[in-house]
Design an enzyme around this catalytic site. Sequence first.
Site, mmCIF file in Angstrom:
data_model
loop_
_atom_site.group_PDB
_atom_site.id
_atom_site.type_symbol
_atom_site.label_atom_id
_atom_site.label_comp_id
_atom_site.label_asym_id
_atom_site.label_seq_id
_atom_site.Cartn_x
_atom_site.Cartn_y
_atom_site.Cartn_z
ATOM 1 N N GLU A 24 -3.523 7.378 -4.134
ATOM 2 C CA GLU A 24 -3.410 5.742 -3.388
ATOM 3 C C GLU A 24 -3.182 4.643 -4.117
ATOM 4 O O GLU A 24 -3.850 5.139 -4.831
ATOM 5 C CB GLU A 24 -4.748 5.548 -1.832
ATOM 6 C CG GLU A 24 -4.776 4.415 -1.390
ATOM 7 C CD GLU A 24 -5.942 3.935 -0.988
ATOM 8 O OE1 GLU A 24 -5.835 4.688 -0.081
ATOM 9 O OE2 GLU A 24 -6.673 3.794 -1.667
ATOM 10 N N TYR A 75 0.904 -1.583 0.125
ATOM 11 C CA TYR A 75 0.344 0.069 0.006
ATOM 12 C C TYR A 75 0.937 1.027 -0.397
ATOM 13 O O TYR A 75 1.894 1.610 1.319
ATOM 14 C CB TYR A 75 -0.908 0.226 1.388
ATOM 15 C CG TYR A 75 -1.655 1.669 1.047
ATOM 16 C CD1 TYR A 75 -2.595 0.802 1.008
ATOM 17 C CD2 TYR A 75 -1.145 2.583 1.919
ATOM 18 C CE1 TYR A 75 -3.851 2.128 1.339
ATOM 19 C CE2 TYR A 75 -1.617 3.617 2.139
ATOM 20 C CZ TYR A 75 -3.534 3.721 1.458
ATOM 21 O OH TYR A 75 -4.024 4.516 1.905
#
Length: 374
Positions: A187, A99
Amino acid sequence: MKLHEYQAKEYFARYGLPVQKGVVIERPEQVANLTLRYPVVVKAQVLVGGRGKAGGVKLAATPKEAEERARAILGMDIKGERVTRVLVVEAADIEKEYYLAFVTDRAAGRVAAIASAEGGVEIETVAHTAPEKIARAEADPFLGFPDFQARVVGRRLGFAGALLEEFVKIAATLYRLYWAEDADLAEINPLALVGGHLLCVDAKLVLDDNALYRHAGLPANEEMTELEAAAKKHGLSYVELDGDVAVIGNGAGLVMSTLDLLAHFGGRAANFLDVGGGASAEAMQTALGIVQRKPGVRAVFINIFGGITRCDDVARGIVENPPKVPASIRLTGTNEAEGQKILKDAGIAAGLDPDEGARVAVELARGGAKRGGR
Ligand code: GDP
Ligand code: MN
């Protein structure tokens, strides 16, 4: 303003971030024209997260299967959002999911990098269950996000050697994109390890609404509902709620207290529209059209306290486009007598007291009182 994954990936590709080859389609038959390597992944394009869990991300081994997947996903309802497009990408053989994101940290007054070796799941979940697995670093507004900071974060994620340098380059590029495009969130989840390299398998980009004016050629803002967009086009502020009384008022404070009044009498607003100060008859007419278009509206409550706004203008607007559902009207303030007269001559009742107006509106929505609350 939120962007779809395919739109975010167009930004990614432009900045040189590694993404899968893919095409957006709106009809299942379009799968036949794609020149992609199989297997592919068919992905619902919606602005809400967690599409995978909701069944909006499916693997397909053949064109026939991809078409079936597209047919199943297109038209699907994902958390209240209808799927009108799917992104078809060449499937990646994922070894591990990470992530990485840049986000505006308001408390810190900085842009923060958030990263984790636990990718593919919602970062909020990781923050909850294993906060120690999240690496965080703040970018200095003057220095940006130098490679050494990215390297520290990358090492915490377990990267070393060439892969660490790949991570550093991706982080630096993502920061550059974030900064240049005035993003609020950029993101990558998952940032995947595929064939020994890192790949942006998912992309999320939220642009700062206050900076949209600085960017030409932005995609359409799809966050707004049709009615919100219609109101905005006319310079009116409109918000969707989920009750059954449509609310029109002038001024944010009055509108807020109107919602409270409705709640006090046991009612719930379906929406509210603030016609603002100095609203013209046309604005009032438009407002009435918009608030009543919302399905499930059973009554309208018009609460006007004339200041700069003149009651006669408001009344003219109402007479030009009389409410189609039972209405409770409170009209007081500047040019009150003229306004009240215009309504009365048109056979439309209006009062002066906001409490009474709210009470009547709630009753009307329940089908109780007579129209207009006379
Ligand atoms: P989200 O559910 O909206 O976050 O959509 P994602 O694009 O992140 O996809 C959800 C999950 O599906 C990912 O975390 C992956 O595990 C899986 N996935 C998506 N694309 C691929 C792919 O190309 N190959 C593989 N193996 N898995 C994928
Ligand atoms: Mn994802």
